[in-house]
Design a protein around this motif. Structure first.
Motif, PDB file in Angstrom:
ATOM      1  N   CYS A  64      79.246  84.849  49.042  1.00 25.61           N
ATOM      2  CA  CYS A  64      80.347  84.322  48.214  1.00 25.61           C
ATOM      3  C   CYS A  64      80.546  85.145  46.946  1.00 25.61           C
ATOM      4  O   CYS A  64      81.381  84.803  46.113  1.00 25.61           O
ATOM      5  CB  CYS A  64      80.113  82.854  47.877  1.00 25.61           C
ATOM      6  SG  CYS A  64      78.841  82.586  46.626  1.00 25.61           S
ATOM      7  N   GLY A  66      78.326  85.505  44.610  1.00 26.47           N
ATOM      8  CA  GLY A  66      77.496  85.012  43.505  1.00 26.47           C
ATOM      9  C   GLY A  66      78.112  83.901  42.695  1.00 26.47           C
ATOM     10  O   GLY A  66      77.854  83.789  41.490  1.00 26.47           O
ATOM     11  N   ALA A  69      78.699  79.250  46.088  1.00 26.29           N
ATOM     12  CA  ALA A  69      79.547  78.678  47.131  1.00 26.29           C
ATOM     13  C   ALA A  69      79.006  78.973  48.530  1.00 26.29           C
ATOM     14  O   ALA A  69      79.732  78.865  49.510  1.00 26.29           O
ATOM     15  CB  ALA A  69      80.971  79.199  46.987  1.00 26.29           C
TER      16      ALA A  69
HETATM   17  S1  FES Z   1      75.793  84.343  46.633  1.00 30.95           S
HETATM   18 FE1  FES Z   1      76.733  82.562  47.376  1.00 30.95          FE
HETATM   19  S2  FES Z   1      75.590  81.036  46.384  1.00 30.95           S
HETATM   20 FE2  FES Z   1      74.671  82.808  45.633  1.00 30.95          FE
END
Ligand code: FES
Length: 136
Positions: A64, A66, A69
């Protein structure tokens, strides 16, 4: 992508206040983190385990980008767990979907060590991103 998810409550995590080291297992890559050098990359919260890893060539999946999600950046904190603010409810919701969950599991993009302890994290084998792209 990177930064914070606008649909979630912001976290209280701040950048580290003191220099510390973070070691990434299983390879044992040890990185010195200095507060004035954060951020190192654009993925995850500033000063997060993910951000530091990516900024030093340590690959962790982060589907996602970071923003809390997904659960692909799941890591297991082996030392220094108490130097990170507790996971938010939103992080815990995502962690519930993580494979191989442990009591010291965190999302690398949301876990921001405060620098009070050296940290050791294990990247589960299924979350290691072995593919690396060269700069074009
Ligand atoms: S990269 Fe998706 S929650 Fe951390």
């Amino acid at each position: 992508m990177g930064g914070q998810n606008p649909f979630l409550k912001s976290t209280t995590a701040g950048k580290p206040t003191k220099p510390y080291t973070i070691t990434f297992l299983p390879d044992g890559v040890k990185v010195g983190v200095k507060p004035n050098e954060v951020p190192y990359s654009r993925d995850g919260l500033p000063g997060s385990v993910l951000e530091i890893a990516l900024g030093h060539g340590v690959q962790i999946d982060h589907a996602c980008g970071g923003v809390n999600a997904c659960s692909t950046c799941h890591v297991i904190v082996r030392e220094g767990f108490e130097s990170m603010p507790s996971a938010t409810e939103d992080e815990e919701d995502q962690l519930d979907n993580a494979r191989g969950l442990t009591p010291t599991s965190r999302l690398a993009c949301q876990a921001v060590p405060d620098g009070s302890r050296d940290v050791v994290v294990e990247i589960p084998s299924w979350n290691r991103n072995m593919v690396r792209e060269d700069n074009h």
